[in-house]
Each structure stands twice: as structure tokens, then as C-alpha cells.
Enzyme design. Structure first.
Site, PDB file in Angstrom:
ATOM      1  N   ASP A 269       0.882  -1.162   0.000  1.00 61.35           N
ATOM      2  CA  ASP A 269       0.000   0.000   0.000  1.00 61.35           C
ATOM      3  C   ASP A 269       0.925   1.219   0.000  1.00 61.35           C
ATOM      4  OD1 ASP A 269      -2.087   1.741   0.013  1.00 61.35           O
ATOM      5  OD2 ASP A 269      -3.181   0.753   1.622  1.00 61.35           O
TER       6      ASP A 269
HETATM    7  C1  BGC Z   1      -5.006   3.202  -0.130  1.00 50.11           C
HETATM    8  C2  BGC Z   1      -5.058   2.199  -1.267  1.00 50.11           C
HETATM    9  C3  BGC Z   1      -4.857   2.920  -2.568  1.00 50.11           C
HETATM   10  C4  BGC Z   1      -3.539   3.664  -2.519  1.00 50.11           C
HETATM   11  C5  BGC Z   1      -3.223   4.425  -3.780  1.00 50.11           C
HETATM   12  C6  BGC Z   1      -3.769   4.055  -0.177  1.00 50.11           C
HETATM   13  O1  BGC Z   1      -3.834   5.070   0.746  1.00 50.11           O
HETATM   14  O2  BGC Z   1      -5.075   2.520   1.101  1.00 50.11           O
HETATM   15  O3  BGC Z   1      -6.277   1.513  -1.256  1.00 50.11           O
HETATM   16  O4  BGC Z   1      -4.918   2.007  -3.623  1.00 50.11           O
HETATM   17  O5  BGC Z   1      -3.579   4.592  -1.463  1.00 50.11           O
HETATM   18  O6  BGC Z   1      -4.074   5.504  -3.926  1.00 50.11           O
END
Ligand code: BGC
Length: 737
Positions: A269
């Protein structure tokens, strides 16, 4: 910037066909390479890469891309959020939007709505359509779907997930992933694992039993890997048993890669990686989003300082780490590329076409759940002389803006008010907001600059002029509502809506409500509304779908994918207090264990306000002739449960038969019953249909902690057949020998 770069790679790619014949000698008639072909190609490319090139492929070069290898024609990988549509283009080095004018898309309904359809075929259409849009937008990886289990109604991100039941989530996620990937776009199932709250998501350590892990929190991920063959998976932010989930030996190396045989890419993530050593050793393949913005304050490129960048390179070069570690990561990345951007048979994709809008509308309409319908409040007939007051901010507020990474820039978004106005030609529709909240901005609450008292007075005056009042309320996508980054702070409806509902009821004898949320809310106001529809976040076609159901053009058939507890304390995660939710800031213990959602309500005999699997229709159904094909089974058998669904009302409609199974006198802790099968059938007025549902006896196994494997207990089981977890028409006893 990206298009120029892509163009360059296309040229390089073509040249490489001549110079590297093994690379693209695919059979033109087949759409995808077989896994053997892919592995052969990967084996032939890997030795051509320098160590520097391999390490570079393991981490970001911008917010949403990783570098390719120009000299070999290996393209960059481009990713995009998210589960409900392809997010607008983000800048190279910051979270700011890039301001493109050609990145508007179709917004599909939130995944809670998809789960509520109980119709896996619709999930396949959803995946196919959003995959086509991702392809059109030149994305190689779509960062979704999310399958974290709904543990508490406070979780700000529940709307992005598929509800509280591992079986339902598994059945719905598999066709979605297959649909996306048919396009040569990788799905990236997220957030693996135990990211069941947003509060403290970056620091909290989750302690959970092996049983709850394997029986509740992992099945949808396992199905994504083993049944859907997902090509990538995103690690979660939180820690699990003391180690960050993005580089977690148990979750990634032992369970995902070894036990489940996952051959794809583990993507962190954004900012989920915290250590070079652990990232290298414990299963992370691609590091994204580390730090706040892409470029740090130093003059050196920030991306070179990622855990899987220079420090990783240095460790391999000086012999502290084995090159085999990077080779395994790059093999996985190249495999993903042969499935996506290095598959020359990919189509071009489609965007904002009628088919996608139709799919979005169909899912939105089918996911709406009729929770209450006293005196047949719904459907509302369109007739001359009728005045309908549509009250509430949510009647006009955009619900694709805000919410965090699932935020979208749809080409259009039909609001509930607009949808109703377009549908009701004879009746007069009037509107007032009743309250106003500021715009939905991530991690920040923007106060409204409107006078709330005047809005309230105007709403009551508008309601007085109408024959029927439709209150469109609920939550929204602002910080501390249904939004990433933190959780809701209370279970009630926010913005003094309870008081507004009471005031509306005082002036309007006929009051119905559309509840726009991705979460359960407390409903002390329930007796004040005659009709209640759970209408989720429905995307581009929201207003049309709502008008379809409100008008009766479509008979509602959605079923709740999670329970609505009466009080927050009635939910298993909250029963044990702060140590269970949200934890003490360092640790949290999932004390309710395997008793999540309806498993808790059933087993502890705590009635919910609305139960998992519940949802009414404008027609009436009954189930009859319910039986199992045998009364004794062995562990390799399938149980076939059959029944007749009878539409005894006056309209065509759809009904979901649900089969739950529980073990009598189990030697281990068990939920009273668990969903093991369902089937949704469409019936014309007066029609009866036989449905049968096949359940492998092996699915009755529990996770046996003493042997770290699944065990099937012999003895008697009860099969519960009904149309909601709390509305069982018949219980059948069987035995497993
Ligand atoms: C989120 C993810 C997301 C990523 C990119 C993170 O903060 O938890 O679900 O895909 O950001 O935007």
C-alpha cells in the site's frame, strides 16, 4: 508525459521483436500467453537485466508507475485506483490531480452495493466493464477490488468492500477479478490483511486467532488467488502479529506464496513499506508511495531512497543479501507484464459507453435494499396532482467526490433529485436541502458557510407543501464519514438528521427515506419513516437507479451484505470495549474471534435491527418443498439443497434463497450458522421455480489450530434455508460420517 513515454516504449518494443525473438513469439490467435509460455519468456529475459535494472523494477518511479527497461523494450507499469472506476490522472510526484481533460470515466456502484445484489454474474459484468475502462486509460494494474471483512460499522472504508461474510465476499470477488483480467489488466485485490478499520491504520498491530484469520479474514483473498487467479495483491498498512502486513513473513511468504501458490506481484500500500530487510525477505515485490510526495527535499531522487531501491541494491552488491531475492521479485513482475502490458493481443478498451452505463445502472438498481415498507409506501406512482418533496443534502450531493483513493471523476453523476425529476413527469417534485456540509476533502473537515437554521426552516416549509416527503439522508464521503483515513466517530446519523426527520414527520404524514451510506447506522428514528430504502453510493447512474426502484419500474431485490446492529455495543467487535476496537494505539485484539457480524448476533442471541441477508420486495415470496438430497453424507460428498420459490404476490421480482449450516454439539467454538450457498432467481407474478444449491461437505470444515489445517468434524449438522439470516423457512438435520 505518460503518453510520450509509452510511445517510446512501443517503438522500443517493436525493435525488440527483431532483436529478441523469444520475447514476443506468441501465438497471435490466442489472447493470453499460457503460464508455461510466460515462464519461459521470463527465464529468457531475466539474465539480460542488470542488477540495477532489476532493483529499479521493484519500486516506484512516480506516484503510480514503476520503471521499465528502455533498452530491452520493457515498458513501465501504470496503476490506478480503484475498485469503483478508474481514478482521474494523478500528478507524477504528488497527490494533486494532473488536470487532464480526457480522464473522465464511468463511476460504478460501490462494492457494498455489488455485494447486496447477491448476483455473481453482475460482478463479472462489473469487472469486465471497469477493466475495459482501465484498458482505455492505459492502466496495467487496477488497484481493487477490496475484500476486507466488515467488522465494525465505524470503519470508514466499509463501502469499498464486500460485506461481513467471507463466503459472500469470495463468491462476489472471483468474477470481478476474472472480468478485469480478461482485458489484460491486472486486478490488485486489497488490503491483505486485517485492515478492518481506518483509525490508526498505519500503526495498529492486530492480534487475531488462527481460526478467525483463516475462517473469516482470509477466505476472500484465498478465493482471489486460487479461484480467480489474481495477478497482484496489495499489502495492508497495519501490523499483524507484530510485523507490518506489507512485509509479513506469515501472511506473504507462508500463506500467500507457499500455501496458496500465488505467482503474482505483492504491491505495498502507498507508504506501507517500512524496512529494506523485511521488504526484501518477507514477500514484498513492489514498493509504492513511500514518503509523502515523490520527490524528497534532498537533491537526489527520492525514489532512489525507497527501501527496495538503493539500500536494497547496496545490500545485494556487498553480499548482505542474495540476488535470488530480487530475481524472484522481478520474475513476478515480468509475469504480470506478460499478462498485461507485454501481451500484444490486448484490446484497446472502451470508456463511458452505453454498455458500461447500463451495467452500472443494473447493479445499482439490483443492489438497492428495501428495508421497510409500511402500507406499501413504495413504489410511488407518478400521477397528476401529486407533489413529492425531496428533502436532504444527499439528494444533490456528489458521492463520487471524496472518500479517499476511490474518489472518481465521472463524466456525469445523476443525483437522486435529478433521477427522480427525469422519471416523474406528471407529479411535481420540489426540493430543499435541510442541512449543508462543506465539500469532501481528504483528512479535513470543511465547514459549511450556509445558515443551517434557514435551511431547516426552508425544508420544513417545503415538506408542508407536499403530499409525500422523501428524505434523502445518511452519511457522505467526508472525513470521519464513509471515507478513507479514519473511522466514523459515532454510530448515529450525523448533522442532526434525527431531529430533521422528526420535524419532517411532524408536518408530513407520509414520509419515506433513502439511506445513502456504505455502512450501517443507528436507527432510533425508524418508527418515523413509513418506507426505507438502503441506496448505497451508486456512481454515475445513481439517480436513475433510485428512480427505477422508487417508481416501481424495478422491483427491489437487494439483500444486506452486513448486519445493522441496534446499538454499537451489539456488534461483536465493540462488545469487548476499546482493546478490541479500536485498540490502545499499539495493539488490538479481535476478541469476538470468529463471531463476526451475523455470526455474533445469532450465536449470542442479540437481535439486529436488520439482519445480514435481509431485504424486502414489492411482491411476496414463499419457499416450499425444502429438502436435502440425503440425510447422511461422507466428507467427499456434495450436499444438494433444493426448494421451490413461489412468487405469491402481484408483481414480477427476484428472490435470494440462502443456505446456512451450523454444527450441533461441536467440540469447538462455532457460530450458530454460516452462509454456505445462495441462489437468486427471477420470477414472474404467480410463478414457482425450483432451485438447487450444491454445497461440498468439505466447506463445513473448521480451521484446526492444533494441526494448522482444516478439519471436518463428523456428526450432526443443521441446514437452515431461508431468505435472510433471521428468516429461516426450514431447518434440516443431516449427518456427516
Ligand atoms: C489506499 C489504497 C490505494 C492507494 C493508492 C492508499 O492510501 O489505502 O487503497 O490504492 O492509497 O491511492
Amino acid at each position: 508525459m505518460k503518453n510520450t513515454i509509452k510511445h517510446k516504449y512501443v517503438v522500443a518494443l517493436l525493435l525488440s521483436v527483431i532483436t529478441c525473438s523469444t520475447m514476443f513469439s506468441q501465438n497471435k490467435s490466442s489472447k493470453n500467453f499460457s503460464i508455461d509460455e510466460i515462464n519461459t519468456k521470463v527465464d529468457s529475459i531475466l539474465p539480460l537485466l542488470t542488477l540495477e535494472e532489476k532493483v529499479a523494477m521493484c519500486h516506484a518511479q512516480s506516484k503510480f508507475s514503476t520503471p521499465g527497461v528502455d533498452r530491452l523494450g520493457i515498458p513501465e507499469i501504470w496503476m490506478s485506483d480503484g475498485p469503483h472506476g478508474v481514478r482521474a490522472e494523478i500528478s507524477w510526484d504528488s497527490w494533486d490531480y494532473a488536470g487532464w481533460t480526457n480522464d473522465s470515466i464511468t463511476a460504478f456502484p460501490a462494492l457494498t452495493c455489488l455485494a447486496a445484489t447477491f448476483r455473481p454474474e453482475l460482478s463479472a459484468q462489473y469487472g469486465m466493464s471497469v477493466g475495459e475502462e482501465a484498458l482505455y486509460r492505459e492502466k496495467d494494474v487496477l488497484l481493487g477490488p477490496g475484500v476486507n471483512i466488515y467488522r465494525t460499522p465505524l470503519n470508514g472504508r466499509n463501502f469499498e468492500y464486500l460485506g461481513e461474510d467471507p463466503y459472500l465476499a469470495s463468491k462476489m470477488v472471483v468474477p470481478y477479478i476474472k472480468g478485469v483480467q480478461k482485458n489484460g489488466v491486472a486486478a490488485c485485490v486489497k488490503h491483505y490483511a486485517l485492515n478492518n478499520q481506518e483509525h490508526w491504520r498505519n500503526i495498529i498491530n492486530v492480534e487475531v486467532s488462527d481460526r478467525a484469520l483463516h475462517e473469516i479474514y482470509l477466505p476472500a483473498f484465498k478465493a482471489s488467488v486460487q479461484e480467480a487467479g489474481v495477478w497482484s495483491i496489495m499489502g495492508a498498512y497495519n501490523k499483524v502479529r507484530g510485523q507490518f502486513a506489507c512485509h509479513n513473513e506469515l501472511l506473504l511468504n507462508d500463506i500467500l506464496k507457499k500455501d496458496w501458490g500465488f505467482d503474482g506481484v505483492v504491491i505495498s500500500d502507498w507508504s506501507g513499506a517500512h524496512s529494506t530487510e523485511e521488504s526484501a525477505l518477507y514477500g514484498l515485490d513492489m514498493e509504492m508511495g513511500t514518503g509523502t510526495d515523490g520527490l524528497g527535499t534532498s537533491t537526489a531522487n527520492h525514489y532512489d531512497h525507497y527501501y527496495l531501491a538503493s539500500p536494497f541494491l547496496k545490500a545485494i552488491k556487498n553480499g548482505d543479501m542474495d540476488e535470488a531475492l530480487v530475481n524472484d521479485k522481478v520474475r513476478r513482475i515480468l509475469r504480470l507484464m506478460y499478462r498485461t502490458n507485454m501481451n500484444p493481443n490486448k484490446a484497446l478498451g472502451k470508456i463511458n459507453n452505453k454498455e458500461h452505463h447500463d451495467v452500472a445502472r443494473k447493479i445499482a438498481t439490483e443492489g438497492i435494499v428495501l428495508l421497510k415498507n409500511e402500507n406499501n409506501f413504495f413504489p410511488i406512482e407518478d400521477k397528476e396532482g401529486l407533489t413529492i418533496a425531496v428533502i436532504g443534502e444527499n439528494a444533490t450531493r456528489s458521492m463520487t467526490a471524496g472518500g479517499g483513493s476511490s474518489e472518481l471523476k465521472p463524466k456525469f453523476e445523476i443525483s437522486p433529485l435529478e433521477g427522480l425529476k427525469q422519471r416523474y413527469k406528471k407529479a411535481k417534485i420540489i426540493h430543499a436541502m435541510g442541512y449543508h456540509t462543506g465539500s469532501s476533502v481528504y483528512d479535513n473537515i470543511i465547514p459549511s458557510n450556509l445558515n443551517q437554521d434557514s435551511l431547516r426552516i426552508e425544508a420544513i416549509a417545503t415538506a408542508k407543501k407536499a403530499d409525500i416527503v422523501l428524505y434523502v439522508g445518511g452519511l457522505n464521503k467526508s472525513h470521519l464519514q464513509d471515507c478513507e483515513g479514519d473511522d466514523r466517530q459515532s454510530y448515529e446519523l450525523p448533522y442532526n438528521q434525527e431531529e430533521l426527520i422528526n420535524q419532517l414527520k411532524a408536518v408530513s404524514p407520509k414520509l419515506g427515506m433513502l439511506l445513502v451510506t456504505g455502512n450501517a447506522v443507528e436507527t432510533p428514528w425508524l418508527s418515523k419513516v413509513d418506507g426505507l430504502l438502503q441506496t448505497w453510493y451508486l456512481g454515475s447512474m445513481a439517480g436513475h437507479a433510485i428512480a427505477d426502484v422508487v417508481s416501481g419500474d424495478v422491483n427491489p431485490s437487494g439483500k444486506l451484505p452486513f448486519s445493522f446492529p441496534k446499538k454499537l455495543k451489539d456488534n461483536g467487535a465493540h462488545f469487548y470495549g476499546e482493546i478490541s476496537y479500536p485498540g490502545d494505539g499499539t495493539n488490538q485484539y479481535y476478541k469476538e474471534d470468529i463471531l463476526v457480524g451475523y455470526r455474533w448476533h445469532d450465536t449470542k442471541k442479540i437481535a439486529s435491527q436488520y439482519a445480514f441477508g435481509y431485504g424486502l420486495s414489492y411482491t411476496k415470496f414463499s419457499l416450499s418443498n425444502i429438502k436435502a438430497d440425503q440425510n447422511k453424507y461422507n466428507t467427499k460428498d456434495n450436499i444438494t439443497v433444493s426448494c421451490s420459490i413461489n412468487n405469491t404476490g402481484n408483481l414480477e421480482g427476484d428472490e435470494v434463497v440462502q443456505v446456512y449450516i451450523g454444527k450441533k454439539n461441536s467440540k469447538v467454538k462455532r457460530a450458530l450458522k454460516e452462509l454456505k450457498g445462495f441462489n437468486k432467481a427471477s420470477l414472474t407474478k404467480g410463478e414457482s421455480k425450483n432451485v438447487s444449491i450444491s454445497i461440498p461437505v468439505s466447506s463445513l470444515a473448521y480451521y484446526n489450530e492444533s494441526i494448522s489445517d482444516w478439519s471436518i468434524e463428523k456428526g450432526d449438522y443443521l441446514i437452515y434455508v431461508g431468505n435472510a439470516s433471521n428468516n429461516i423457512s426450514k431447518t434440516i438435520k443431516i449427518s456427516v460420517q
